[in-house]
Write an enzyme that holds these catalytic residues in place. Structure first.
Site, PDB file in Angstrom:
ATOM      1  N   ILE A 195      31.793  40.621  39.919  1.00  0.00           N
ATOM      2  CA  ILE A 195      30.698  39.766  39.435  1.00  0.00           C
ATOM      3  C   ILE A 195      30.802  38.391  40.081  1.00  0.00           C
ATOM      4  O   ILE A 195      31.838  37.750  39.991  1.00  0.00           O
ATOM      5  CB  ILE A 195      30.778  39.562  37.909  1.00  0.00           C
TER       6      ILE A 195
ATOM      7  N   GLY B 104      36.133  40.609  38.474  1.00  0.00           N
ATOM      8  CA  GLY B 104      36.053  41.609  39.547  1.00  0.00           C
ATOM      9  C   GLY B 104      34.957  41.273  40.529  1.00  0.00           C
ATOM     10  O   GLY B 104      34.980  40.217  41.166  1.00  0.00           O
TER      11      GLY B 104
ATOM     12  N   LYS C  44      42.238  34.566  33.120  1.00  0.00           N
ATOM     13  CA  LYS C  44      40.886  34.424  33.670  1.00  0.00           C
ATOM     14  C   LYS C  44      40.126  33.263  33.020  1.00  0.00           C
ATOM     15  O   LYS C  44      39.455  32.498  33.711  1.00  0.00           O
ATOM     16  CB  LYS C  44      40.127  35.736  33.498  1.00  0.00           C
TER      17      LYS C  44
ATOM     18  N   GLY D 271      43.156  56.779  33.051  1.00  0.00           N
ATOM     19  CA  GLY D 271      43.466  55.766  34.062  1.00  0.00           C
ATOM     20  C   GLY D 271      42.739  54.450  33.844  1.00  0.00           C
ATOM     21  O   GLY D 271      42.787  53.558  34.685  1.00  0.00           O
TER      22      GLY D 271
END
Lengths: 400, 400
Positions: free
Chosen positions: B131, B129, B200, B182
């Protein structure tokens, strides 16, 4: 081939030569060209050293050699590093440095001279040793408005505080042991009084503001007064004590300080132990991000210097963006900073303390003859007035 | 002024527009030029949205507009993102993406097309994300030979495991709650089976090797079989259970896997909780460094995309270095990987287990009817043979 010179063949300087040699394949690939250490400047000779034939004693041999494009300044101190760096930059030679003292004192000027001469002054190794932090601030967090940077920026003090926490030992005893092991200098003042961390947070604050934060204006308090008893209380609160270097923008005002803080287990800096360093950066979109690793040591620091060399090699004749203007930022008076404080008073002063501080959270711990509590959030000024009125044993600032 | 287009006006895409607007001053300063979002591609209309007049439905409006220099691909998925990206790059428009699926599947090809057309394909947001991790690997750790990368790369599973640890709850119950809040998708497979983390770590492994690591070759095991009882044992050992994505070079062989691991308190990843992510990188000079922050979410991810936009803006017409060749790296068979295992067997099998595994470290915990132990270090193959012979309840891999 790009010719490199190293100024100062001490711990970091010899590390730079070692890293360039050992990781030759990776470094040359990333540089896009082969790097070669042509000169090593030092006052001493190094008979028997594999690089003894590269050692020179006159900096002008390096400055006058047009082949030398990149210089690693690993001498430390302001003199003669400042003169050598400025001359090199004015000749269009990029300089990569681990010298936090020089960067904190003359950063914006040297960056300007570099850019005027289409070269670069890079200083990744000046903060956090081998931890990438300057480059993430300059190149990665470019979509953020950064409003706070908090770091554990000194390995020696973090080693001492970690030991004190784990072993219940007192400062003096742990310092002595750290000196024996070589983790602390014979003259430990720069570390234990927070001066080293102060230079480093001045550099980070300047990059946060894109202007100049003078290290002389940063309130700095060391760890020499922290005791084993303080850690008894810290543990009772589920906290530990860390020397934090902090810079924060609050309502358009910049607050910066170096001081011991009580931090909670939820703080990502809580787990940064021993000689490790870490920097926590808060941005308005990303929130907190943290950069962690070895903040000192020969090879980690040298690795950061060489990463700057690679960057310079890829940008010969081009300026690498760095926003750090000459314009000074006003650092707000620490007395205006607001926070809660952990306070210890003589047990006889319990009532007086409660009357003075009003709402307090009492801390129960296995300590005789004392009354300890955490105050509400208030300004340092207000706190100091109340603390003086009561007469306290000690206080440590609270941090989330 | 540099014109930008955003493909996909979902969570991340709308975040990109928001970040560019909110941090305009900072972003334009760092870009060296003003950025403007000219088009937003989406199948839907957004009546009432402040940017509704920028919304277009035909990608060719963007591709055919020579003013558009930078495209943010925040659509996700392989189709039509792959085609759009390739066309844009072949027209010399840089693409910044958060699409890990596409990067993992076609990274080296798209980077090559970009470089052939003097533009860039950047993907900071595809891993971790907000980082900064891609840029530190590519630009900061350039003096290192990186030999291991271990990350907590999926926020959903880390949230679930953190909850299970803290509350002693079982997987299904926590998953249900995470879905209600969520934090987990209605169809949680990509997260809980480890597929997301697998993409990733394939990207990070490729950057580590400078070659292509195919995600299909990475052994991937999710967290669906982890139970509350496993955490009872973890606590008894002073450990916790984390879904780690790992890539390691051992004696010239590359091992890569995604699986739950028992990690110790001394591991810097131990304190990475809730939806936070972190990546630990090991280099031969620096040792461990860690990058920590919000691994998902609208604004953090968008911030990473926009940092790529800034980088592209500063390098219009120039190639930003990225070493990720087409050449595939052979990922070694997981059965050859060596480590210790935590094992649970029925109490009736205690003797048989000890006879089979020989030297075991018994783990005492408050669990009825079981015998639990940690094995010596052995290959996965050897372990599986022994485990099959004994008939075990479950096993979790051990990590420092």
């Amino acid at each position: 081939m790009i010719q490199v010179a190293v100024l100062g063949y001490g711990t970091v300087g010899s590390g730079v030569v070692e890293v360039i040699e050992k990781n030759k394949a990776e470094i040359n690939k990333k540089s896009g060209e082969e790097l070669n250490v042509k000169y090593i400047l030092d006052l001493r000779d190094f008979p028997g050293d594999p690089y003894e034939d590269k050692v020179v004693h006159d900096v002008n041999m390096i400055l006058d050699d047009p082949e030398v494009k990149i210089i690693c300044e690993t001498m430390g101190g302001l003199k003669p590093a400042y003169d050598f760096t400025k001359k090199a930059l004015s000749l269009g030679k990029s300089v990569c440095t681990s010298n936090k003292e020089l960067v904190a004192a003359h950063g914006p000027e040297l960056i300007r001279v570099a850019h005027e001469n289409k070269c670069n002054y890079l200083f990744e190794a000046s903060v956090g040793g081998g931890i990438p932090i300057i480059r993430p601030l300059n190149y990665s967090l470019t979509a953020e408005k950064i409003d706070a940077i908090t770091g554990i920026l000194n390995g020696t003090t973090n080693y001492i505080l970690t030991k004190m926490d784990r072993e219940g030992a007192d400062f003096e005893a742990v310092l002595k042991e750290a000196q024996e092991k070589g983790y602390a200098e014979r003259n430990p003042e720069a570390d234990v009084e927070g001066y080293d961390a102060c230079r480093k947070i001045a550099i980070l604050s300047s990059l946060m503001c894109c202007k100049n934060v003078k290290y002389e204006e940063i309130y700095t308090e060391g760890i020499t007064k922290i005791t084993a008893t303080d850690f008894v209380y810290a543990r009772a609160m589920g906290r530990t004590i860390k020397l934090l270097a902090q810079s924060k923008e609050v309502d358009g005002k910049l607050f910066a300080m170096v001081a011991p803080f009580m931090i909670s287990r939820d703080n990502p800096l809580y787990m940064v132990n021993d000689v490790f360093n870490a920097v926590c950066v808060h941005g308005n979109m990303l929130g907190d991000s943290m950069y962690y690793g070895k903040g000192a040591g020969k090879l980690p620091t040298a690795s950061a210097v060489v990463s700057d060399v690679v960057d310079c090699a890829r940008h010969i004749g081009k300026v690498i963006m760095c926003f750090w203007d000459d314009e000074d930022v006003k650092v707000s008076d620490v007395s205006e900073a607001r926070r809660a404080f952990f306070v210890r008073v003589d047990v006889a002063k319990e009532k007086e303390a409660i009357d003075t501080f009003k709402s307090v959270r009492v801390i129960e711990a296995d300590v005789e003859g004392e009354f300890a509590f955490v105050t509400d959030v208030m300004s340092e000024k207000e706190f100091n007035e109340k603390a003086d009125a009561v007469g306290i044993i000690s206080r440590i600032r609270m941090e989330a």
